[in-house]
Enzyme design. Structure first.
Site, PDB file in Angstrom:
ATOM      1  CG  HIS A   7     -23.462 -27.276 -61.881  1.00  0.00           C
ATOM      2  ND1 HIS A   7     -22.084 -27.175 -61.927  1.00  0.00           N
ATOM      3  CD2 HIS A   7     -23.928 -26.002 -61.811  1.00  0.00           C
ATOM      4  CE1 HIS A   7     -21.735 -25.900 -61.871  1.00  0.00           C
ATOM      5  NE2 HIS A   7     -22.830 -25.167 -61.800  1.00  0.00           N
TER       6      HIS A   7
ATOM      7  CG  HIS B 216     -25.803 -21.122 -67.948  1.00  0.00           C
ATOM      8  ND1 HIS B 216     -26.472 -20.340 -67.019  1.00  0.00           N
ATOM      9  CD2 HIS B 216     -24.571 -21.323 -67.428  1.00  0.00           C
ATOM     10  CE1 HIS B 216     -25.679 -20.083 -66.014  1.00  0.00           C
ATOM     11  NE2 HIS B 216     -24.513 -20.674 -66.224  1.00  0.00           N
TER      12      HIS B 216
HETATM   13  O1  3AM Z   1     -23.427 -22.604 -63.376  1.00  0.00           O
HETATM   14  P1  3AM Z   1     -22.168 -21.858 -63.514  1.00  0.00           P
HETATM   15  O2  3AM Z   1     -20.949 -22.723 -63.498  1.00  0.00           O
HETATM   16  O3  3AM Z   1     -22.217 -20.926 -64.678  1.00  0.00           O
HETATM   17  O4  3AM Z   1     -20.469 -18.894 -61.987  1.00  0.00           O
HETATM   18  C1  3AM Z   1     -20.699 -19.684 -60.838  1.00  0.00           C
HETATM   19  C2  3AM Z   1     -21.214 -21.051 -61.172  1.00  0.00           C
HETATM   20  O5  3AM Z   1     -22.138 -20.919 -62.234  1.00  0.00           O
HETATM   21  C3  3AM Z   1     -21.837 -19.103 -60.044  1.00  0.00           C
HETATM   22  O6  3AM Z   1     -22.334 -20.189 -59.280  1.00  0.00           O
HETATM   23  C4  3AM Z   1     -22.018 -21.413 -59.925  1.00  0.00           C
HETATM   24  C5  3AM Z   1     -21.291 -22.314 -58.970  1.00  0.00           C
HETATM   25  O7  3AM Z   1     -20.118 -21.713 -58.537  1.00  0.00           O
HETATM   26  N1  3AM Z   1     -21.426 -18.017 -59.171  1.00  0.00           N
HETATM   27  C6  3AM Z   1     -20.262 -17.887 -58.527  1.00  0.00           C
HETATM   28  N2  3AM Z   1     -20.251 -16.737 -57.807  1.00  0.00           N
HETATM   29  C7  3AM Z   1     -21.440 -16.137 -58.011  1.00  0.00           C
HETATM   30  C8  3AM Z   1     -22.046 -14.945 -57.561  1.00  0.00           C
HETATM   31  N3  3AM Z   1     -21.410 -14.113 -56.716  1.00  0.00           N
HETATM   32  C9  3AM Z   1     -22.194 -16.958 -58.885  1.00  0.00           C
HETATM   33  N4  3AM Z   1     -23.437 -16.633 -59.283  1.00  0.00           N
HETATM   34  C10 3AM Z   1     -23.951 -15.485 -58.805  1.00  0.00           C
HETATM   35  N5  3AM Z   1     -23.286 -14.663 -57.969  1.00  0.00           N
END
Ligand code: 3AM
Length: 183
Positions: A44, A130
């Site tokens: 995603h 990304h």
């Molecule tokens: O799109 P990606 O997979 O890079 O890294 C986590 C993931 O991003 C991010 O939210 C997406 C779905 O889990 N994520 C997790 N914890 C987070 C936080 N505390 C976060 N982004 C910002 N703050």
């Protein structure tokens, strides 16, 4: 509170894009992406991480999105690989967004407005479009991989913002679509 869910807003991949990207990153003539791969079913493009949310917060953010999303559907094109925090000490490997990145930024701005209007704390960190492909622990120097990896030639039609629940804990992470707001 047990009724709370861990939520985020994202752009989903359609099945064709998912299959095309899965085939691309599996090509034997391309270098292998190291680390723990994000399964294709979880791919995603995150627009706004919301975190633990009540049912009421979930309903509020969907209502605000209905108001905020005034965008027309658009196409994005992809680039090659990038990393967080930087290639010499990479912990996340991601696919870059090339064409249409500005439209994604606009969409993320609307998601941010909707989140804040729904009572979530403002996001302080800048938005970087990304698509995460792998998590690397410990960090590795992936400069050569980033330099040599070719762009993924696929395109993605963005026509909705999806509200996902992130279910963690049992070793694997599952992202479940709860709702979507069309553009
Ligand atoms: O799109 P990606 O997979 O890079 O890294 C986590 C993931 O991003 C991010 O939210 C997406 C779905 O889990 N994520 C997790 N914890 C987070 C936080 N505390 C976060 N982004 C910002 N703050």
């Amino acid at each position: 509170m047990s009724s709370e869910r861990r939520l985020f807003l994202a752009v989903a991949l359609d099945d064709d894009s998912r299959h095309a990207l899965a085939a691309f990153v599996s090509r034997e003539d391309l270098p292998e992406i190291p680390g723990r791969r994000v399964p294709p079913g979880n791919w995603h493009i995150t627009l706004r991480f919301l975190g633990r949310s009540t049912q009421l917060q979930q309903e509020k953010v969907l209502a605000e999105l209905d108001q905020e999303l005034v965008h027309d559907p658009f196409l994005i094109g992809f680039g090659g690989l990038g990393t967080f925090p930087y290639p010499k000490k990479a912990t996340v490997v991601w696919l870059a967004v090339a064409a249409g990145g500005d439209d994604l930024v606009d969409l993320a701005v609307s998601c941010e407005r909707a989140a804040v209007a729904a009572g979530f704390d403002p996001e302080e960190r800048p938005f970087h479009p990304h698509l995460s492909l792998a998590r690397v622990r410990p960090a590795q120097n992936l400069t050569a991989l980033v330099d040599e990896y070719p762009p993924f030639p696929g395109r993605l039609h963005v026509d909705a913002v999806v509200l996902y629940e992130s279910i963690t804990g049992s070793g694997t992470t599952v992202y479940r679509e709860l709702d979507r707001v069309g553009l």
